[in-house]
Enzyme design. Structure first.
Site, short mmCIF file in Angstrom:
data_model
loop_
_atom_site.label_atom_id
_atom_site.label_comp_id
_atom_site.label_asym_id
_atom_site.label_seq_id
_atom_site.Cartn_x
_atom_site.Cartn_y
_atom_site.Cartn_z
CD GLU A 127 -2.89 -1.22 2.35
OE1 GLU A 127 -2.77 -0.39 3.28
OE2 GLU A 127 -3.80 -2.06 2.32
CG ASN A 169 -0.63 -7.09 -1.38
OD1 ASN A 169 -1.19 -7.74 -2.26
ND2 ASN A 169 -1.16 -6.91 -0.18
CG HIS A 205 -9.90 -5.78 0.54
ND1 HIS A 205 -10.10 -6.94 1.27
CD2 HIS A 205 -8.60 -5.45 0.72
CE1 HIS A 205 -8.97 -7.28 1.87
NE2 HIS A 205 -8.04 -6.40 1.54
CD GLU A 232 -4.63 -7.89 1.73
OE1 GLU A 232 -5.51 -7.18 2.25
OE2 GLU A 232 -3.41 -7.63 1.83
CG ASP A 234 -12.63 -8.93 1.63
OD1 ASP A 234 -12.49 -8.04 0.78
OD2 ASP A 234 -12.23 -8.79 2.81
C1 XIL Z 1 -6.37 -6.27 8.28
C2 XIL Z 1 -6.70 -7.45 9.17
O1 XIL Z 1 -7.61 -8.28 8.48
C3 XIL Z 1 -7.29 -6.97 10.48
O2 XIL Z 1 -7.43 -8.07 11.38
C4 XIL Z 1 -6.41 -5.91 11.10
O3 XIL Z 1 -7.06 -5.38 12.24
C5 XIL Z 1 -6.13 -4.79 10.11
O4 XIL Z 1 -5.54 -5.33 8.95
N1 XIL Z 1 -4.99 -4.62 3.64
C6 XIL Z 1 -4.00 -5.46 4.11
C7 XIL Z 1 -4.26 -6.32 5.29
O5 XIL Z 1 -2.94 -5.57 3.47
O6 XIL Z 1 -3.11 -6.53 6.06
C8 XIL Z 1 -5.36 -5.78 6.15
O7 XIL Z 1 -5.65 -6.74 7.15
C9 XIL Z 1 -6.58 -5.46 5.32
C10 XIL Z 1 -6.27 -4.42 4.28
#
Ligand code: XIL
Length: 297
Positions: A127, A169, A205, A232, A234
């Site tokens: 990020e 990422n 996401h 990641e 979802d």
């Molecule tokens: C999130 C986790 O799922 C949570 O449990 C934590 O509180 C915050 O981080 N992008 C990412 C992940 O790269 O590491 C994040 O994970 C979600 C967004």
């Protein structure tokens, strides 16, 4: 095949989940993890705040627990993440400039060395770009150490673990847009100058739908000579099942898309509280989205 992992394997891919060490004693959770998935990502356990809570003191118990569980299950581990502006320990949040730069590089070196040979890929930098519609770098304290902080992190990771695939990422990079184009230009530049980078992770996401140019975006990165991974995934909202199928098909259509990771197992495990964005419901039952992915694989 009858599981996500076996079906993905038949196509030469992995299918993974983000997991929490604290949940491994939950029988329903552990059983789905073992049955369905061929890769794991520690949801929090390998982040900077978890692995170096005070400067120079490294704590690997939770990350190691995930690693040993994955090894026992025959699963790959995606390391996540070495350098990120978020979930930095408070001591590092208080640093800046060259002090922060050397603390970050030491962190990358120490953690990548601890897991050397054991994780197949690292999200080295997470990020680092902003959401300003212009593809700017995120204005973080890490960025303020100098524009070359990303390549410095990648070089340190390569030196510490020469066999791990090193990934950049990010989120909101899932379609073709100013932010993903900025990442694209970074990767292109690294490739041109010989800065080590092997893969790009697309967090994905999503809400309701996948961008219409999702596959084209993965393909343009692959064409630079890096692997791509959905890291990641979802998806909340009404289009959930169809969007999961679209993402799965897009990955399969790109030969360098090596795998998909969902960001949690059951809806109750999701960080996106109340949006039920995952493949299993809170009781561990397969959802329509699960069947949609399985049929797409
Ligand atoms: C999130 C986790 O799922 C949570 O449990 C934590 O509180 C915050 O981080 N992008 C990412 C992940 O790269 O590491 C994040 O994970 C979600 C967004």
């Amino acid at each position: 095949a009858s599981t996500l992992g076996a079906s993905a394997a038949a196509k030469g891919r992995y299918f993974g989940a983000a997991i929490a060490a604290s949940k491994l004693g939950d029988g329903t959770y552990a059983n789905i993890l073992k049955t369905e998935f061929t890769s794991v990502t520690p949801e929090n356990e390998m982040k900077w705040d978890a692995t170096e809570p005070s400067r120079g003191t490294f704590t690997y118990a939770a990350g190691d627990k995930i690693l040993s569980t994955a090894q026992a299950n025959g699963q790959k581990v995606r390391g996540h993440t070495l350098a990120w502006h978020s979930q930095m320990p408070s001591w590092a949040q208080a640093l800046s400039g060259s002090t922060l730069r050397s603390a970050m590089l030491n962190h990358v070196t120490q953690v990548a060395t601890h897991y050397r040979g054991k994780v197949y890929a690292w999200d080295v930098v997470n990020e680092a770009f902003a959401d300003d519609g212009r593809g700017s770098r995120r204005n973080s304290t890490l960025q303020q150490t100098g524009n070359d902080w990303i390549e410095a992190a990648f070089k340190a990771a390569r030196a510490a673990d020469p066999n791990a695939k090193l990934c950049y990422n990010d989120y909101n990079t899932d379609g073709v847009n100013a932010k993903s184009t900025a990442v694209y230009n970074l990767v292109k530049d690294f490739k041109a100058r010989g800065v080590p980078i092997d893969c790009v992770g697309f967090q994905s996401h999503l809400t309701n739908t996948a961008p219409s140019d999702y596959q084209a975006n993965l393909q343009r990165f692959a064409d630079l000579g890096v692997d791509v991974q959905i890291t990641e995934l979802d998806i909340s909202g009404s289009g959930q099942a169809a969007a999961y199928a679209a993402v799965t098909k897009a990955c399969l259509a790109v030969s360098r898309c090596t795998g998909i990771t969902v960001w949690g197992i059951r809806d109750s495990d999701s960080w996106r509280t109340g949006t039920n964005p995952l493949l299993f419901d809170s009781s561990g039952k397969k959802k329509a989205a699960y069947t949609s992915v399985l049929n797409a694989l």
